[in-house]
Design a protein around this motif. Structure first.
Motif, mmCIF file in Angstrom:
data_model
loop_
_atom_site.group_PDB
_atom_site.id
_atom_site.type_symbol
_atom_site.label_atom_id
_atom_site.label_comp_id
_atom_site.label_asym_id
_atom_site.label_seq_id
_atom_site.Cartn_x
_atom_site.Cartn_y
_atom_site.Cartn_z
ATOM 1 N N ALA A 1 33.741 38.705 36.516
ATOM 2 C CA ALA A 1 34.527 37.671 35.833
ATOM 3 C C ALA A 1 34.084 37.528 34.377
ATOM 4 O O ALA A 1 34.920 37.412 33.470
ATOM 5 N N PRO B 1 40.999 41.812 35.047
ATOM 6 C CA PRO B 1 40.441 40.973 36.110
ATOM 7 C C PRO B 1 41.029 41.361 37.470
ATOM 8 O O PRO B 1 42.252 41.517 37.592
ATOM 9 N N THR C 1 38.454 34.648 40.790
ATOM 10 C CA THR C 1 37.432 34.098 39.901
ATOM 11 C C THR C 1 37.606 34.618 38.485
ATOM 12 O O THR C 1 37.571 33.855 37.509
ATOM 13 N N ALA C 2 37.825 35.908 38.355
ATOM 14 C CA ALA C 2 37.997 36.514 37.035
ATOM 15 C C ALA C 2 39.289 36.045 36.382
ATOM 16 O O ALA C 2 39.328 35.785 35.169
#
Length: 218
Positions: free
Chosen positions: A98, A110, A114-115
């Protein structure tokens, strides 16, 4: 999570080179926005919290030649801290991906929620009222004029954000809503971009010019 947040905040306060656009307040804002987005996607996690507070651990100036490597260097610098905090290998991999993928200039796609959340939250901090303030704080640090006094809205010249702060808006910032990876991020981005366009209308009236080109107004 609150104790972990404070520990991560302390690490950033100690280790991160801070400037007006990348300081503890920036990290707090990114975390606040990330939590907002995460609520629509299942809730915030430890990797997301850690990524929010460590993503600028290596903070290089905007005009640094190796600026594109800053996020990868931040991910590397974050790893020993995550291990010391007891993060599992999977959590470390999720967090560091991330961090590495959040940067506009790094060009890393990504591949996790989360990223995607971190990238949206970080980019959202470049929009809205804070985005306006950051634009001119950075221009001051780089000794760049706010705008071209003879053609502030580039009606008869190429846009150049290495010369004028305001040119950065149509070249990058006002395009950010289209780059959002989450539905909630896109909604927030559109609202904040509208705030910036309202500012442009006020600015134009004060300096006697009109931002007629669509890149400024839509």
């Amino acid at each position: 999570m609150q104790a972990l947040r404070q520990t991560l905040r302390d690490i950033a306060k100690r280790d991160m080179a801070q400037d007006a656009a990348h300081d503890l307040a920036h990290l707090d804002r990114v975390w606040l926005t990330a939590r907002d987005i995460a609520e629509t996607m299942g809730g915030a996690t430890r990797p997301l919290l850690a990524a929010c507070y460590l993503h600028d651990l290596v903070n290089l100036p905007k005009d640094a030649p190796d600026r594109a490597r800053a996020s990868t260097l931040s991910a590397q610098a974050a790893t020993p801290h995550l291990r010391a905090l007891g993060f599992s290998d999977d959590e470390i991999a999720e967090t560091t991906h991330a961090i590495a993928a959040h940067s506009f200039s790094a060009g890393i796609e990504p591949v996790s929620d989360t990223a995607r959340i971190l990238r949206d939250a970080d980019r959202l901090d470049a929009l809205g009222a804070i985005g306006i303030a950051r634009t001119f704080a950075v221009s001051g640090a780089l000794s760049r004029p706010f705008y071209d006094p003879t053609d502030p809205f580039a009606a008869n010249r190429p846009l150049d954000d290495t010369a004028y702060a305001l040119d950065h808006w149509p070249l990058k910032l006002l395009r950010l809503p289209d780059t959002m990876l989450t539905a909630r991020g896109k909604q927030i981005a559109q609202d904040r971009a509208a705030t910036m366009r309202d500012f442009l209308t006020t600015l134009a009236a004060e300096i006697g010019f009109t931002p007629e080109h669509p890149c400024w107004t839509s």
